[in-house]
Design an enzyme around this catalytic site. Structure first.
Site, PDB file in Angstrom:
ATOM      1  N   SER B 660       0.809  -1.213   0.000  1.00  0.00           N
ATOM      2  CA  SER B 660       0.000   0.000   0.000  1.00  0.00           C
ATOM      3  C   SER B 660       0.846   1.269   0.000  1.00  0.00           C
ATOM      4  O   SER B 660       0.307   2.363  -0.104  1.00  0.00           O
ATOM      5  CB  SER B 660      -0.945   0.001   1.210  1.00  0.00           C
ATOM      6  OG  SER B 660      -0.208   0.151   2.393  1.00  0.00           O
ATOM      7  N   LYS B 703      -5.784   5.033   8.071  1.00  0.00           N
ATOM      8  CA  LYS B 703      -4.643   5.772   7.538  1.00  0.00           C
ATOM      9  C   LYS B 703      -4.945   7.265   7.455  1.00  0.00           C
ATOM     10  O   LYS B 703      -4.126   8.108   7.844  1.00  0.00           O
ATOM     11  CB  LYS B 703      -4.276   5.228   6.152  1.00  0.00           C
ATOM     12  CG  LYS B 703      -3.620   3.854   6.207  1.00  0.00           C
ATOM     13  CD  LYS B 703      -3.465   3.265   4.826  1.00  0.00           C
ATOM     14  CE  LYS B 703      -2.747   1.920   4.883  1.00  0.00           C
ATOM     15  NZ  LYS B 703      -2.755   1.234   3.604  1.00  0.00           N
TER      16      LYS B 703
END
Lengths: 281, 822
Positions: B660, B703
């Protein structure tokens, strides 16, 4: 070993390895009510057997199947071992029952040894196994001498006491039966045995009345027998037949005539497994 | 920030409404969940329920079930309720009893009886023994027995005495003395009643001696014969007594046993057992007599005869049961599954009998269902092989662990096996199912039905309403306050957030149930509440987060204090804010990480420092390789990639896994190559494929919130934000604070679909597309990158030329064909 108190009634118990069960002493303790008797255990070692050990002609046949010469040393060891065992069993049983007791081993002629020790005793208990009795040539002689003596009571302690049913008193007159019941009634209560009374030898016409009188007399004493029987005859055959039919655990003969009759006693001992008490007084 | 123009405005941030999919309360037409009926079964698990239905009804061998799915997804409850519904329509299975085997006590007999009859048999047998205890002693005490024994004894005593008297008389007649000795009998010659001594014997005339010797021999023979007969007589007497007693006991006990038999005529095995029992009773009638009291002073008591051999060990009874058993065995050890044989100590030895056989879960579930946790089963030594063996053989064989391991050689019981007809339902994680399928060939043969529970369900209006019913059911079942409509809606939203997907709802209801329980606690704590309201749900969620928040708070503090270096303003070349997620015991949160890249002329190698130091996982390494490939194909399709670069997660001391960060790494690398600074007010997450397409990643909510928390701590400037893959927009369920900041224009979330878009946002320079001649616009970000790469390629070509010339000259001197410089 307890030394009995002076004046305590003495009961001699003639012992044998096969016959000295605890039940013998349990019976013996009731022979001098209300006193607790002192038991005198006696083991007689037959002198004849000792003599055999000195003979090379004598042969021993073992129950296990073998046969051998009788060696004096081995026989002595066997007899001593047997005496120790009989003594231990006797003393243990007497101690458990709380009876004062003494024990003696006598080596000699059985009849003489026995007779010399019953003088002054209240009773003699013959605790001798039937098998031994059958093969003992001295037994008949002993019995005859005993019956001729003034010994008040002779008890043939036999295993029928354990397997029989009830206590039966056989007598010819009410007074002696009453006397016998003084001993029999507590014993019946103790052993939870039904108590039967057989009146022997009364004439047919008086038989019913005598039984009635006996019943009344016993009621007065507070004794209620389970059964009252009238025997037609006091003959040995009638007594034996009655005894066989009843299969009592204890048969009490309350008749001097009967208790002097060695043949009757022999016949009873042969025919019924009951313990047998000859009341001679 | 250099560039031809700021295209950041062209890539628009997400509107606040796109950051959180609220649950419309109009979907929920109730005031509180108390109004909603209970919901039986699971929501959105149609596939799993269909598999359950199939597996439970499929009667063929091997169609046991494995229920796979995440823990907390109500698998146990769903399975239990499903089975309960199935069981309600079926009859209870048979009872199973163990009985003594009179032929071989080591091998107890298993008897099957209809439900409830086992209990009856146990009662009947107990009563029979009680009656025998009365009847047999009565028979022994009766006159018939007493007289019979006395007669037998008398007969043998007479026989013995007669024989002895005969011997005695004969001995007497032959001048022999027969006396008893301690061990038997003895004979010796006599004379006139006195024993004949050896000397006297020798003095006898020879004829007399021969006569006496013959008499001794004759008597000896008779004595031997008599003694040999004695054992036979004893045996005959014992046999006669035994036969008498057998006859009496047969009369007394036979009728009682026949009465029991008459109640079970339709069970031939039981009738055969009762016949054997009758024989045993006759042979051992004395065991029924009252026991003599053992004097306490005896040091060792002899083993008393026990009547337990006539008992019935009702292993499993279903008297009163209304359907097949559903057994949940929470401790599936071998013994708890297969049953066991207990022992007790007697005179220093361990002894046992059939009454000490205890059932296992398989016995209890036989004819029904056995539910086991797969992980617990697999952790128990030998339990899994034992279960497979039982299922494969379709029988239950009771074996101790010692026997299974061949460690015990002492004789124990070998109970007759019991036929097994059970549906085993294993419940476990998917990984266990896949591992067993892969590595255990028997598993696929024995567990042919997989009931796969969904992790998530569609957040459709219908499912939302069912979810609300489920919440109401959970509350009611646990005695919690009902939820208001708003609270239910908020819980639904939390269900989506737990999953990290705005369009789905989690099926891990354990976490949702925990929130409701804690909300109930808060509702009751603060006021005499009658309902759980939305504020209680919020408080429960916040307090749960708060309790687990220590690590996140520490990391945030380290960033705020500057120990962990994260810039949230300014621009840096070759440096970008990446985002990662840390998961700690069921709680996860986002953490920004600084990713940097450095470049120089080289041979196209991109060094992943995480990988080189073995701090990066395989997927992360794969991401770096993909971006490397993207770099070559996008910017150096026809020239050697003459750059060496290195990428690193700064201040990362733990492992890095996942791809990611590959968009962030790509942007950092491109920034370093082109010398374009990156806006540090932005953070980026997303993976990239070989064509520069940005792909969705997990944990996007955490996040964003992780970077938001850092920015908020330092002061929101309005220029801060996060770049996320456009495909992740559907997953957004952000915290209220983030949405508030976005609404106030203080924070942005940008969806990006390509690396170019990310590069534009991060550098503020138009990325640029190739024109018809295949060239990027001059001054565009891509143009600068390509130009720099070409410059490096040219430098490298020049740098390599002298070396090639030297090699060519060397080959020429050796007569080898040589290459030429181009």
């Amino acid at each position: 070993m307890n030394a009995g108190s002076p004046g305590r009634p003495r009961v001699v118990v003639a012992l044998d390895p096969g016959g000295s069960g605890e039940f013998t002493l349990d019976l013996a303790r009731h022979l001098a009510p209300p006193a607790v008797p002192e038991l005198f255990g006696l083991l007689v070692e037959n002198a004849r057997l000792i003599e055999l050990a000195g003979s090379t002609l004598a042969r021993e046949f073992l129950l296990t199947g073998g046969e051998r010469q009788i060696e004096a040393g081995r026989l002595d060891r066997q007899l001593r071992a047997r005496a120790a065992r009989v003594r231990a069993e006797f003393e243990a049983a007497a101690t458990r029952l709380g009876l004062p007791h003494t024990f003696q081993t006598a080596r000699g002629e059985p009849a003489a040894e026995l007779l010399s020790r019953v003088a002054g005793a209240e009773a003699l208990v013959l605790s001798i196994a039937d098998e031994v009795r059958a093969v003992s040539e001295w037994y008949g002689e002993v019995l005859r001498h005993l019956l001729a003596s003034t010994l008040p009571m002779i008890l043939f302690a036999r295993k029928g006491w354990l397997s029989g049913h009830g206590i039966t008193v056989i007598g010819e007159d009410i007074a002696r039966i009453r006397s016998a019941l003084q001993l029999a009634a507590p014993l019946a209560r103790y052993s939870r045995s039904p108590l039967s009374v057989a009146l022997a030898g009364a004439a047919a016409a008086q038989r019913e009345r005598h039984v009635e009188e006996l019943g009344d007399a016993l009621t007065m004493l507070g004794i209620v027998p389970d059964e009252l029987i009238a025997l037609r005859s006091a003959e040995a055959s009638a007594v034996v037949a009655t005894a066989r039919a009843r299969r009592a655990r204890l048969l009490i003969l309350a008749s001097p005539a009967m208790t002097r009759d060695a043949d009757l006693l022999e016949a009873l001992v042969r025919s019924v497994p009951s313990a047998l008490l000859a009341m001679r007084r | 920030m250099a560039g031809d123009g700021d295209r950041r405005g062209a890539l628009r941030p997400l509107a606040p409404a796109q950051l959180y999919a609220a649950c419309p309360q109009e979907l929920l037409d109730f005031a509180t969940t108390a109004e909603l009926p209970d919901l039986d079964g699971a929501v959105g698990q149609e596939r799993a329920l269909a598999a359950l239905d199939f597996g439970v009804h499929m009667q063929s061998h091997g169609y046991n079930l494995f229920v796979l799915g995440p823990s907390g997804s109500q698998r146990h409850r769903t399975v239990s309720e499903f089975l309960r519904r199935q069981a309600a329509t079926a009859a209870a299975p048979a009872d199973w009893c163990y009985l003594n085997n009179f032929d071989d006590e080591r091998k107890p007999l298993a008897i099957r009886l209809p439900a409830g009859r086992g209990t009856q048999l146990r009662r009947d047998m107990a009563q029979l023994v009680e009656e025998l205890r009365g009847a047999i002693p009565t028979a022994f005490e009766g006159d018939q027995h007493r007289n019979g024994i006395a007669e037998i004894n008398q007969e043998f005593e007479d026989r013995f005495r007669a024989a002895m008297e005969e011997l005695q008389q004969e001995a007497h007649g032959q001048d022999l003395s027969l006396v008893s000795t301690p061990h038997g009998f003895a004979i010796a010659p006599t004379s006139r009643g006195e024993l004949l001594s050896d000397e006297d014997f020798e003095r006898l005339p020879e004829e007399e001696k021969r006569h006496r010797t013959a008499a001794m021999e004759q008597m000896s023979a008779k004595l031997r014969e008599h003694i040999e007969r004695l054992p036979g007589w004893h045996k005959e007497r014992r046999d006669r007594i035994k036969a008498l007693q057998r006859e009496l006991v047969s009369l007394a006990a036979g009728q009682l046993i026949e009465q029991v038999k008459s109640r079970y005529l339709e069970f031939p095995l039981l009738i055969a057992y009762l016949d054997k029992l009758r024989e045993n009773v006759l042979e051992n009638a004395r065991d029924f007599l009252p026991r003599e009291e053992v004097p306490p002073w005896l040091p060792v008591t002899a083993a008393q005869p026990s009547l337990s051999r006539y008992e019935v060990n009702l292993l499993v009874g279903h008297a009163g049961d209304e359907g097949p058993p559903i057994v949940h065995e929470s401790n599936p050890s071998v013994q708890n599954l297969l049953g066991r044989v207990e022992h007790h100590a007697q005179f220093g030895a361990l002894v046992t009998n059939f009454t000490m056989i205890l059932p296992g879960a398989l016995h209890r579930a036989n004819g029904g269902y056995l539910v086991l946790d797969a992980d617990r089963l697999l952790m128990e030594p030998l339990a899994w092989p034992a279960l497979k063996r039982a299922l494969a053989a379709r029988e239950i064989r009771i074996e101790s662990l010692g026997q299974l391991l061949s460690l015990v050689s002492t004789v124990s019981l070998e109970p007759q096996t019991i036929p097994l007809d059970v549906k085993v339902i294993l419940i476990g994680e998917r990984m266990i199912y896949y591992l067993l399928s892969q590595y255990d060939p028997e598993f696929s043969q024995l567990f042919r039905v997989a009931a796969d529970f969904e992790n998530r369900i569609e957040r459709s209006p219908q499912n939302v309403r069912l979810y609300a019913r489920l919440l109401g059911t959970l509350a009611r079942r646990e005695g919690l306050l009902p939820l208001t409509r708003a609270a239910a809606a908020r819980t639904v939203e939390h269900g989506a957030r737990l999953l990290g997907d705005a369009g789905k709802l989690t099926t891990r209801l354990r976490d949702v149930a925990d929130v409701i329980r804690e909300a109930d606690f808060w509702a009751r704590k603060d006021a005499a509440a009658t309902v759980i309201d939305v504020t209680d749900i919020e408080k429960a969620i916040d307090s749960r987060t708060g309790r687990l928040d220590r690590m996140r708070a520490e990391i945030q503090e380290e960033i705020r204090r500057g120990t962990l270096l994260i810039d949230t303003e300014g621009a840096r070349t070759g440096q970008v804010n990446g985002l990662s997620v840390l998961g700690l015991g069921g709680f996860s949160f986002g953490q920004p990480s600084r990713i940097t890249a450095s470049v120089r002329m080289g041979d196209g190698t991109i060094v992943d420092i995480e990988r080189e130091t073995e701090l990066g996982g395989a997927i992360h390494a794969k991401g770096v390789l993909i971006l490397s490939s993207y770099l070559k194909s996008r910017y150096a399709p026809d020239t050697p990639l003459s750059v060496s670069a290195s990428l690193v997660f700064e201040q990362s001391y733990g492992g890095v896994e996942g791809d990611s960060a590959s968009v962030a790494e790509t942007c950092a690398l491109l920034s370093a190559i082109a010398g374009l600074p990156i806006n540090q007010a932005l953070a980026v997450t997303g993976s990239v494929n070989q064509h520069g397409r940005v792909q969705a990643v997990g944990g996007v909510n955490e996040k964003i919130e992780g970077f938001f928390d850092v920015c908020r701590a330092r002061g929101l400037t309005g220029g801060q934000g996060v770049l996320i893959p456009a495909d992740n927009v559907q997953h957004l369920m952000l915290r209220r604070e983030v949405i508030g900041a976005v609404e106030a224009g203080l924070f942005q979330v940008y969806p990006v679909s390509t690396v170019d878009e990310a590069l534009e946002l991060l550098t503020g320079v138009v990325a640029g597309e190739r024109d018809g001649l295949g060239r990027f616009p001059e001054g565009s970000a891509n143009g600068r990158i390509e130009a720099q790469l070409r410059r490096l390629a040219e430098l490298r070509r020049r740098f390599d030329m002298p070396a090639r010339n030297r090699r060519a000259r060397g080959r020429s001197r050796n007569g080898e064909p040589g290459g030429s410089d181009t």
